[in-house]
Write an enzyme that holds these catalytic residues in place. Structure first.
Site, PDB file in Angstrom:
ATOM      1  N   LYS A 140       0.845  -1.183   0.000  1.00 24.54           N
ATOM      2  CA  LYS A 140       0.000   0.000   0.000  1.00 24.54           C
ATOM      3  C   LYS A 140       0.887   1.242   0.000  1.00 24.54           C
ATOM      4  O   LYS A 140       1.842   1.334   0.778  1.00 24.54           O
ATOM      5  CB  LYS A 140      -0.926   0.007   1.222  1.00 24.54           C
ATOM      6  CG  LYS A 140      -1.948   1.135   1.201  1.00 24.54           C
ATOM      7  CD  LYS A 140      -2.978   0.976   2.304  1.00 24.54           C
ATOM      8  CE  LYS A 140      -4.018   2.087   2.232  1.00 24.54           C
ATOM      9  NZ  LYS A 140      -5.074   1.959   3.247  1.00 24.54           N
TER      10      LYS A 140
ATOM     11  N   GLU B 135     -19.164  -5.492  11.136  1.00 26.67           N
ATOM     12  CA  GLU B 135     -20.117  -4.726  11.940  1.00 26.67           C
ATOM     13  C   GLU B 135     -21.145  -5.619  12.624  1.00 26.67           C
ATOM     14  O   GLU B 135     -21.531  -5.360  13.777  1.00 26.67           O
ATOM     15  CB  GLU B 135     -20.829  -3.692  11.059  1.00 26.67           C
ATOM     16  CG  GLU B 135     -19.932  -2.571  10.570  1.00 26.67           C
ATOM     17  CD  GLU B 135     -19.181  -2.916   9.294  1.00 26.67           C
ATOM     18  OE1 GLU B 135     -18.376  -2.070   8.832  1.00 26.67           O
ATOM     19  OE2 GLU B 135     -19.379  -4.025   8.751  1.00 26.67           O
TER      20      GLU B 135
ATOM     21  N   ARG C 263     -25.165  -1.887   8.126  1.00 24.29           N
ATOM     22  CA  ARG C 263     -24.794  -3.260   7.794  1.00 24.29           C
ATOM     23  C   ARG C 263     -25.124  -4.236   8.918  1.00 24.29           C
ATOM     24  O   ARG C 263     -25.015  -5.451   8.741  1.00 24.29           O
ATOM     25  CB  ARG C 263     -23.295  -3.308   7.474  1.00 24.29           C
ATOM     26  CG  ARG C 263     -22.907  -2.473   6.267  1.00 24.29           C
ATOM     27  CD  ARG C 263     -21.426  -2.128   6.254  1.00 24.29           C
ATOM     28  NE  ARG C 263     -20.568  -3.283   6.166  1.00 24.29           N
ATOM     29  CZ  ARG C 263     -20.106  -3.809   5.024  1.00 24.29           C
ATOM     30  NH1 ARG C 263     -20.434  -3.273   3.878  1.00 24.29           N
ATOM     31  NH2 ARG C 263     -19.313  -4.848   5.035  1.00 24.29           N
TER      32      ARG C 263
END
Length: 595
Positions: free
Chosen positions: A248, A336, A364
């Site tokens: 990244k 979640e 969610r």
């Protein structure tokens, strides 16, 4: 850019005209292009830099847009956007009326599926692949690119579980860089690390066990290795899984070394990579830091306090508690649903659980909020960061539905503080022995009190549940606000000549409503105006209307808030203007209603 390869690439068909040996140059130019623009215009940086080689290779090998390419979440799709007709408009990225920061179907035929939240790519791509088979399009390719943080989410596993028993022409590419926004966590992360290190590579491969043709890990930043493997996989039918490893922030030294900060670094120097530091002197605190510092202070005094976040320790500022009390603060990854029910389980055992989830992400876990928390009346404390309009992330991230989707749930308390002082007070109050769940919603960005930490931190006041506050007297109109949007009301009223006609009431509790105060308001004032930074359908204004109908009050009621449409991206100020809840619009509305 007249002498570059990238300047001649408008669409992937142009890219495919190049020799394979030219692709590394395209990748370098694409990386430089992103760095140059994001350094000035801001946006998500590290994720896109990490997948430049993969992006170029995918569009070079596959026949997009006929072959369908889906990016999970979409933070990493800047290179994709630039190669698919949006290079010349990329400098409008995330700006009002500019291109979206995420893939979006209405924006381009190359954006096969709209994304913004994690772990949807495999299910969506599988659905497309099954549909292609039913239509007789057996040579069509369906590619889902998903990160190691997103693949740990339940929905991704649901998709893998189904795909493994189909003959769908599906390619799942795992972009494994060991980080989402914060570093990846959990047993699956440890498993993937073992695979990368040569352990569990041949035996005990969980992806092969799910009936995927597994290959990798390969270096995802090696252009030729990626192109070679994609060409091989192109010829294989059925469910396939390619494991690639990437870095990244690849190509910008600082972004590689500080991957959390350079996920979305703000403005920075394109050549040196140094972030332009904004002075925080005399600024009000960020609401997330008010949460993070307050919960740590409380937890140090109360050993029953637990903190939970799904993959947002930095964004929520739970990181303060995680560093100081690691045994009582948990990052559960992008999960979640698990976060909510984990909190419920802890609450059954007498723990005081602060479950910090962004408003848009709590959507969610809606069933878990109803079934596992509210139905059992467990006193979980939901801290909903990024409530209201969040700005440049746009429609996928605005937290404007939480009042409406929580208000209908029995046992649920809903509280929206006017400022950071009220936020710390409700966080304090919530751990004093509430007998039911509470959702505390607060916005992205900074508060109102520059000296909050010095003057007010640690000085707590218990809040009476269900109590509204009269902030200003008036003779003709009552303005009822909930949450921090009330500060716009305060400013607007201070600017108009007829302010003596307008009273202002702060309703931090959307549920339960202060009915005694509402009876007094409806008995006294000719006109009522409600204002919220949530949707007008089903929100705070709707609750006031329901009260009026129930008690047969026939008054002139105006509801201000977010209209019944998906609000796109722009600054918070620009979006408040669009919704007519900014200071200037409120001044006009209050003045006209006063006549």
């Amino acid at each position: 850019m007249s002498n570059t390869l990238l300047s001649s690439i408008y669409y992937p068909s142009d890219l495919r005209k190049l020799d394979e040996e030219q692709l590394p140059q395209v990748a370098q130019e694409l990386r430089d292009f992103i760095i140059d623009i994001v350094s000035v215009k801001e946006g998500h940086l590290g994720a896109s830099l990490g997948v430049i080689e993969l992006t170029v290779a995918l569009h070079y090998v596959f026949n997009t847009p006929d072959d369908l390419l889906i990016w999970d979440v979409g933070h990493q799709a800047y290179g994709h956007k630039i190669l698919t007709g949006r290079r010349e408009t990329f400098d409008t990225n995330r700006q009002l009326k500019g291109i979206s920061g995420f893939p979006k179907r209405s924006e381009s035929e190359y954006d096969a599926f709209g994304v913004g939240h994690s772990s949807t790519s495999i299910s969506a791509a599988l659905g497309m692949a099954i549909a292609s088979n039913l239509k007789g399009e057996f040579n069509k390719q369906h590619i889902a690119v998903i990160g190691d943080a997103s693949i740990a989410s339940g929905m991704a596993f649901e998709g893998l579980n189904h795909a493994g028993v189909t003959d769908a022409n599906l390619l799942v590419i795992l972009n494994d860089n060991a980080i989402g926004i914060d570093p990846s966590v959990g047993a699956l992360k440890n498993y993937l690390t073992a695979v990368k290190n040569g352990k569990n590579h041949k035996q005990n491969n969980m992806i092969k066990s799910l009936n995927f043709d597994y290959s990798g890990p390969i270096d995802g930043n090696d252009m030729f290795a990626v192109v070679k493997e994609l060409k091989r996989l192109q010829k294989i039918k059925g469910p396939k899984f390619l494991h690639i490893t990437t870095i990244k922030g690849k190509g910008l030294k600082q972004a590689e070394e500080d991957q959390v900060k350079y996920h979305a670094p703000g403005k920075f120097d394109a050549k040196s990579g140094e972030i332009h530091i904004k002075s925080e002197e005399n600024l009000a605190p960020k609401y997330q830091d008010v949460f993070g510092l307050t919960i740590l202070y409380l937890a140090l005094k109360n050993e029953k306090i637990i903190g939970i976040t799904p993959a947002m320790p930095s964004g929520s500022s739970l990181k303060f508690m995680m560093e100081a009390l690691p045994q009582r603060a948990f990052d559960v990854g992008i999960a979640e649903q698990h976060a909510v029910t984990l909190a419920a389980g802890m609450a059954t055992q007498g723990m005081i659980v602060y479950c910090n989830i962004y408003s848009t992400f709590l959507q969610r876990a809606y069933d878990q909020v109803i079934h596992d928390v509210a139905l059992q009346n467990l006193p979980v404390i939901f801290c909903l960061d990024r409530a209201g309009l969040v700005g440049e992330d746009g429609a996928t991230h605005h937290g404007v539905y939480d009042i409406a989707y929580l208000r209908c749930i029995p046992n649920m308390i809903i509280y929206a503080p006017l400022n950071e002082l009220e936020l710390q007070n409700i966080l304090y109050t919530a751990q004093l022995g509430l007998a039911q769940p509470i959702a505390i919603r607060y916005p992205r960005g900074r508060g109102q009190i520059p000296g909050w930490q010095k003057e007010h931190f640690g000085h707590y006041k218990e809040i009476k549940i269900g109590k509204a506050n009269k902030l200003r007297s008036g003779s003709k109109i009552a303005v009822l606000s909930t949450g921090t949007i009330g500060n716009n009301v305060i400013t607007a009223l201070s600017n108009i000549e007829t302010s003596d006609l307008v009273a202002h009431y702060d309703f931090p509790f959307v549920k339960p409503l202060d009915e005694n105060q509402l009876h007094a308001i409806f008995s006294h004032y000719e006109k009522i105006i409600t204002i919220e930074d949530g949707t007008v359908k089903g929100g705070f204004g709707s609750a006031v209307l329901e009260f009026a109908a129930e008690h047969d009050y026939k008054k002139n009621i105006t509801i201000l808030g977010v209209p019944d449409e998906f609000i796109e991206h722009g600054t918070v100020f620009e979006l408040q203007q669009y919704c007519k809840i900014d200071v200037k619009n409120l001044e006009t509305i209050f003045s006209s209603k006063s006549k």
